[in-house]
Design a protein around this motif. Structure first.
Motif, PDB file in Angstrom:
ATOM      1  N   VAL A 108       5.079   0.582   1.803  1.00 18.68           N
ATOM      2  CA  VAL A 108       3.668   0.958   1.630  1.00 18.68           C
ATOM      3  C   VAL A 108       3.505   2.371   1.074  1.00 18.68           C
ATOM      4  CG1 VAL A 108       1.454   1.194   2.858  1.00 18.68           C
ATOM      5  CG2 VAL A 108       3.087  -0.542   3.586  1.00 18.68           C
ATOM      6  N   LEU A 109       4.380   3.290   1.501  1.00 17.67           N
ATOM      7  CA  LEU A 109       4.189   4.708   1.174  1.00 17.67           C
ATOM      8  C   LEU A 109       5.233   5.178   0.168  1.00 17.67           C
ATOM      9  CD1 LEU A 109       3.572   6.131   4.780  1.00 17.67           C
ATOM     10  CD2 LEU A 109       1.855   5.402   3.103  1.00 17.67           C
ATOM     11  N   LEU A 110       4.760   5.703  -0.956  1.00 11.77           N
ATOM     12  CA  LEU A 110       5.654   6.240  -1.983  1.00 11.77           C
ATOM     13  C   LEU A 110       5.487   7.754  -2.033  1.00 11.77           C
ATOM     14  CD1 LEU A 110       7.592   5.901  -4.387  1.00 11.77           C
ATOM     15  CD2 LEU A 110       5.581   5.563  -5.852  1.00 11.77           C
ATOM     16  N   THR A 111       6.539   8.472  -1.663  1.00 10.54           N
ATOM     17  CA  THR A 111       6.485   9.940  -1.692  1.00 10.54           C
ATOM     18  C   THR A 111       7.114  10.421  -2.988  1.00 10.54           C
ATOM     19  OG1 THR A 111       6.800   9.880   0.694  1.00 10.54           O
ATOM     20  CG2 THR A 111       7.020  12.025  -0.367  1.00 10.54           C
ATOM     21  N   VAL A 112       6.357  11.166  -3.750  1.00  9.53           N
ATOM     22  CA  VAL A 112       6.860  11.746  -5.002  1.00  9.53           C
ATOM     23  C   VAL A 112       6.438  13.207  -5.011  1.00  9.53           C
ATOM     24  CG1 VAL A 112       6.804  11.675  -7.525  1.00  9.53           C
ATOM     25  CG2 VAL A 112       6.791   9.542  -6.226  1.00  9.53           C
ATOM     26  N   GLY A 113       7.393  14.107  -4.753  1.00 12.29           N
ATOM     27  CA  GLY A 113       7.071  15.533  -4.652  1.00 12.29           C
ATOM     28  C   GLY A 113       6.104  15.766  -3.513  1.00 12.29           C
ATOM     29  N   PRO A 114       4.995  16.463  -3.780  1.00 10.32           N
ATOM     30  CA  PRO A 114       4.045  16.765  -2.693  1.00 10.32           C
ATOM     31  C   PRO A 114       3.041  15.638  -2.463  1.00 10.32           C
ATOM     32  CG  PRO A 114       3.356  17.835  -4.729  1.00 10.32           C
ATOM     33  CD  PRO A 114       4.647  17.104  -5.053  1.00 10.32           C
ATOM     34  N   GLU A 115       3.278  14.501  -3.092  1.00  5.47           N
ATOM     35  CA  GLU A 115       2.308  13.399  -3.021  1.00  5.47           C
ATOM     36  C   GLU A 115       2.842  12.245  -2.169  1.00  5.47           C
ATOM     37  OE1 GLU A 115       0.683  12.052  -6.752  1.00  5.47           O
ATOM     38  OE2 GLU A 115       0.654   9.966  -6.096  1.00  5.47           O
ATOM     39  N   ILE A 116       1.961  11.657  -1.361  1.00  4.99           N
ATOM     40  CA  ILE A 116       2.250  10.346  -0.775  1.00  4.99           C
ATOM     41  C   ILE A 116       1.183   9.396  -1.306  1.00  4.99           C
ATOM     42  CG2 ILE A 116       2.429   8.937   1.318  1.00  4.99           C
ATOM     43  CD1 ILE A 116       3.520  11.331   2.796  1.00  4.99           C
ATOM     44  N   LEU A 117       1.672   8.329  -1.961  1.00  7.95           N
ATOM     45  CA  LEU A 117       0.794   7.349  -2.600  1.00  7.95           C
ATOM     46  C   LEU A 117       0.822   6.062  -1.779  1.00  7.95           C
ATOM     47  CD1 LEU A 117      -0.784   6.231  -5.119  1.00  7.95           C
ATOM     48  CD2 LEU A 117       1.454   5.716  -6.122  1.00  7.95           C
ATOM     49  N   GLU A 118      -0.341   5.614  -1.357  1.00 11.44           N
ATOM     50  CA  GLU A 118      -0.418   4.323  -0.664  1.00 11.44           C
ATOM     51  C   GLU A 118      -0.393   3.229  -1.735  1.00 11.44           C
ATOM     52  OE1 GLU A 118      -4.113   4.591   1.459  1.00 11.44           O
ATOM     53  OE2 GLU A 118      -3.426   6.266   2.682  1.00 11.44           O
ATOM     54  N   ALA A 119       0.605   2.332  -1.647  1.00  8.59           N
ATOM     55  CA  ALA A 119       0.768   1.283  -2.665  1.00  8.59           C
ATOM     56  C   ALA A 119      -0.349   0.246  -2.548  1.00  8.59           C
ATOM     57  CB  ALA A 119       2.126   0.618  -2.489  1.00  8.59           C
ATOM     58  N   THR A 120      -0.523  -0.527  -3.633  1.00 14.26           N
ATOM     59  CA  THR A 120      -1.565  -1.567  -3.591  1.00 14.26           C
ATOM     60  C   THR A 120      -1.192  -2.691  -2.632  1.00 14.26           C
ATOM     61  OG1 THR A 120      -0.550  -2.922  -5.322  1.00 14.26           O
ATOM     62  CG2 THR A 120      -2.074  -1.185  -6.047  1.00 14.26           C
ATOM     63  N   MET A 121       0.121  -3.005  -2.567  1.00 16.96           N
ATOM     64  CA  MET A 121       0.647  -4.219  -1.940  1.00 16.96           C
ATOM     65  C   MET A 121       0.093  -5.435  -2.700  1.00 16.96           C
ATOM     66  SD  MET A 121       2.283  -2.384   0.087  1.00 16.96           S
ATOM     67  CE  MET A 121       3.307  -3.534   0.984  1.00 16.96           C
ATOM     68  N   SER A 122       0.716  -6.599  -2.455  1.00 16.06           N
ATOM     69  CA  SER A 122       0.258  -7.789  -3.180  1.00 16.06           C
ATOM     70  C   SER A 122       0.027  -8.976  -2.257  1.00 16.06           C
ATOM     71  CB  SER A 122       1.284  -8.163  -4.250  1.00 16.06           C
ATOM     72  OG  SER A 122       2.523  -8.464  -3.641  1.00 16.06           O
ATOM     73  N   GLN A 123       0.270  -8.791  -0.972  1.00 13.90           N
ATOM     74  CA  GLN A 123       0.001  -9.853   0.006  1.00 13.90           C
ATOM     75  C   GLN A 123      -1.302  -9.516   0.732  1.00 13.90           C
ATOM     76  OE1 GLN A 123       3.389 -10.100   2.638  1.00 13.90           O
ATOM     77  NE2 GLN A 123       4.823 -10.459   0.966  1.00 13.90           N
ATOM     78  N   ARG A 124      -2.138 -10.506   0.899  1.00 11.71           N
ATOM     79  CA  ARG A 124      -3.382 -10.278   1.637  1.00 11.71           C
ATOM     80  C   ARG A 124      -3.084  -9.800   3.059  1.00 11.71           C
ATOM     81  NH1 ARG A 124      -6.346 -15.794  -0.627  1.00 11.71           N
ATOM     82  NH2 ARG A 124      -6.744 -14.973  -2.722  1.00 11.71           N
ATOM     83  N   ALA A 125      -2.040 -10.353   3.659  1.00 15.56           N
ATOM     84  CA  ALA A 125      -1.689  -9.996   5.035  1.00 15.56           C
ATOM     85  C   ALA A 125      -1.332  -8.520   5.181  1.00 15.56           C
ATOM     86  CB  ALA A 125      -0.523 -10.859   5.526  1.00 15.56           C
ATOM     87  N   ARG A 126      -1.044  -7.862   4.047  1.00 17.32           N
ATOM     88  CA  ARG A 126      -0.625  -6.458   4.114  1.00 17.32           C
ATOM     89  C   ARG A 126      -1.720  -5.520   3.598  1.00 17.32           C
ATOM     90  NH1 ARG A 126       5.751  -5.845   3.019  1.00 17.32           N
ATOM     91  NH2 ARG A 126       5.305  -4.094   4.395  1.00 17.32           N
ATOM     92  N   TRP A 127      -2.912  -6.042   3.397  1.00 22.26           N
ATOM     93  CA  TRP A 127      -4.003  -5.275   2.790  1.00 22.26           C
ATOM     94  C   TRP A 127      -4.388  -4.050   3.623  1.00 22.26           C
ATOM     95  CZ3 TRP A 127      -8.996  -3.526   2.076  1.00 22.26           C
ATOM     96  CH2 TRP A 127      -9.504  -3.561   0.768  1.00 22.26           C
ATOM     97  N   PHE A 128      -4.378  -4.209   4.965  1.00 24.04           N
ATOM     98  CA  PHE A 128      -4.837  -3.113   5.841  1.00 24.04           C
ATOM     99  C   PHE A 128      -3.687  -2.337   6.479  1.00 24.04           C
ATOM    100  CE2 PHE A 128      -8.841  -5.643   6.003  1.00 24.04           C
ATOM    101  CZ  PHE A 128      -9.697  -4.639   5.574  1.00 24.04           C
ATOM    102  N   GLU A 129      -2.467  -2.584   6.001  1.00 25.42           N
ATOM    103  CA  GLU A 129      -1.308  -1.955   6.654  1.00 25.42           C
ATOM    104  C   GLU A 129      -1.377  -0.422   6.594  1.00 25.42           C
ATOM    105  OE1 GLU A 129       2.010  -4.597   5.901  1.00 25.42           O
ATOM    106  OE2 GLU A 129       3.341  -2.863   5.998  1.00 25.42           O
ATOM    107  N   TYR A 130      -1.979   0.096   5.515  1.00 25.05           N
ATOM    108  CA  TYR A 130      -2.057   1.555   5.359  1.00 25.05           C
ATOM    109  C   TYR A 130      -2.763   2.220   6.535  1.00 25.05           C
ATOM    110  CZ  TYR A 130      -6.972   1.014   4.123  1.00 25.05           C
ATOM    111  OH  TYR A 130      -8.312   0.734   4.165  1.00 25.05           O
ATOM    112  N   LEU A 131      -3.626   1.476   7.232  1.00 26.01           N
ATOM    113  CA  LEU A 131      -4.391   2.080   8.332  1.00 26.01           C
ATOM    114  C   LEU A 131      -3.482   2.652   9.414  1.00 26.01           C
ATOM    115  CD1 LEU A 131      -7.352  -0.431   8.789  1.00 26.01           C
ATOM    116  CD2 LEU A 131      -7.399   1.855   7.736  1.00 26.01           C
ATOM    117  N   ALA A 132      -2.325   2.016   9.615  1.00 30.94           N
ATOM    118  CA  ALA A 132      -1.405   2.487  10.669  1.00 30.94           C
ATOM    119  C   ALA A 132      -0.847   3.877  10.359  1.00 30.94           C
ATOM    120  CB  ALA A 132      -0.259   1.497  10.846  1.00 30.94           C
ATOM    121  N   TYR A 133      -0.851   4.239   9.063  1.00 35.52           N
ATOM    122  CA  TYR A 133      -0.304   5.544   8.661  1.00 35.52           C
ATOM    123  C   TYR A 133      -1.387   6.608   8.523  1.00 35.52           C
ATOM    124  CZ  TYR A 133       3.519   2.443   7.611  1.00 35.52           C
ATOM    125  OH  TYR A 133       4.496   1.497   7.734  1.00 35.52           O
ATOM    126  N   ARG A 134      -2.648   6.199   8.575  1.00 38.60           N
ATOM    127  CA  ARG A 134      -3.722   7.163   8.311  1.00 38.60           C
ATOM    128  C   ARG A 134      -3.740   8.351   9.276  1.00 38.60           C
ATOM    129  NH1 ARG A 134      -7.898   5.923   4.474  1.00 38.60           N
ATOM    130  NH2 ARG A 134      -6.676   5.408   2.641  1.00 38.60           N
TER     131      ARG A 134
END
Ligand code: ABU
Length: 377
Positions: A108-134
């Motif tokens: 879900v999380l792509l760290t590139v330098g000082p950035e963390i990018l939340e990925a789009t994901m492609s499964q509906r079941a994973r749509w809200f997974e980013y919330l756990a990292y917020r």
């Protein structure tokens, strides 16, 4: 104020990392992007429900142990929030009867330098997974003035994003590996259409200024195009391998240190320019060792090649699954200090040591490890 987020590659000295959790992980309900089918272990296709509690407990124990090992090596370990993944979710476009879990932050999380990018994901079941990292990302944002907190465009994931419904996977499973490779891998398409950009963070390999993105069953060409535009200071390259059902680069092709990469011995690279790029820049590509397992364990959707799903503490020290003796020996022979970590119980929750972590801070800056480039690649 502190510098919290910084990581440009997979090998510089690790100082801070997120380790996922097995709690609440679900065998997902079927959807166009995924169908789980474990008839011998109580979950035939079409059924869904929580992973058995004894498996959750065993996986969590190994993850706690890994977190403690990381801390003993001076790495700060952060953990995502425990959430209820059994809840049905919906957007204005669709409903999904269950979610997945939060074991593999790398997806879900792509760290590139000082950035963390939340990925789009492609499964509906994973749509809200980013919330756990917020909660973590909010804290990093408060404490680190240079942290770039980004989220890729949330995908619609309507039926237009898929060639077919769950029946795609029933047909896919009826094919043998060579048929699936001929039909899907060689045609660069599984069930995702090019309706919108879709990618998992674990399809991106970070080699300093060069990012290699796996065109896989969960990352489409539009997703790679989006990443190319999003990282204009990087060179983004498409990676493809001879694999029937590709999901994520980190059990297929991984850097070990500048000048040395580990390649899955079975999944041959399909991009000739990729191999050439490594050659002309004097990188050595070594085929990985044989995995210890012949078959994945029960309820596991990952492959036995989690054997090469390792985590580098620095460019001389590597964490490897405890029972993957051949992989350990190979890395030892390549000059690494190998730290064995028991992790097989975690596999069924979505991956190995690399999948179960997401970089927050590694020392160093963006460097160019491929000064010679191939025009058009
Ligand atoms: N998430 C990594 C899984 C890759 C594999 O099963 O080969």
């Amino acid at each position: 104020m502190a510098k919290i987020v910084n990581s440009w590659n997979e090998w510089s000295r690790l100082r801070r990392v997120i380790v996922g959790r097995a709690d609440g992980t679900m065998i997902q309900a079927p959807e166009p992007a995924v169908v789980r089918d474990f008839p011998e272990d109580g979950f035939p296709a079409g059924t869904y429900g929580p992973m058995p509690q004894d498996m959750v407990d065993a996986a969590n124990e190994q993850m706690e142990n890994f977190a403690a090992i990381l801390e003993s090596h001076g790495v700060v370990v952060d953990r995502p929030e425990v959430r209820d993944w059994s809840e049905e979710i919906a957007t204005p476009d669709w409903k999904q009867a269950s979610q997945f879990g939060v074991m593999p932050p790398r997806d879900v999380l792509l760290t590139v330098g000082p950035e963390i990018l939340e990925a789009t994901m492609s499964q509906r079941a994973r749509w809200f997974e980013y919330l756990a990292y917020r909660p973590l990302l909010q804290a990093y944002f408060r404490e680190d003035p240079d942290f770039r907190w980004e989220s890729a465009p949330k995908p619609r994931l309507t039926d237009a994003s898929y060639h077919a419904g769950p029946e795609f996977w029933h047909e896919f499973e009826s094919l043998d590996e060579e048929e699936a490779i001929a039909r899907f891998t060689m045609n660069r398409r599984w069930n995702l259409t090019e309706e919108e950009p879709l990618f998992d963070a674990a399809d991106v390999g970070r080699f300093g200024k060069d990012l290699f993105v796996y065109h896989s069953s969960v990352t489409n060409a539009a997703g790679i195009s989006w990443l190319t535009r999003h990282f204009p200071d990087h060179r983004v390259h498409v990676a493809r391998f001879r694999e029937s059902h590709p999901i994520h680069l980190d059990a297929t092709f991984v850097p070990l240190r500048p000048g040395l990469a580990l390649s899955n011995r079975k999944r041959v690279p399909l991009e000739e320019d990729m191999v050439k790029l490594f050659e002309i820049n004097d990188w050595e590509i070594v085929p990985c060792a044989e995995p210890a397992l012949d078959e994945p364990p029960p309820l596991c959707y990952c492959s036995v090649w989690l054997s090469m799903n390792t985590l580098l503490l620095d460019e001389k020290t590597i964490f490897v699954e405890e029972q993957e003796k051949a992989q350990q020996q190979q890395l030892y022979d390549l000059g690494f200090e190998v730290i064995p970590v028991p992790f097989w119980a975690v596999g069924p929750f979505g991956g190995g040591l690399h999948c179960a972590t997401a970089d927050v801070y590694r020392e160093g800056d963006m460097e160019d490890y491929f000064p010679k480039q191939i025009p058009g690649y």
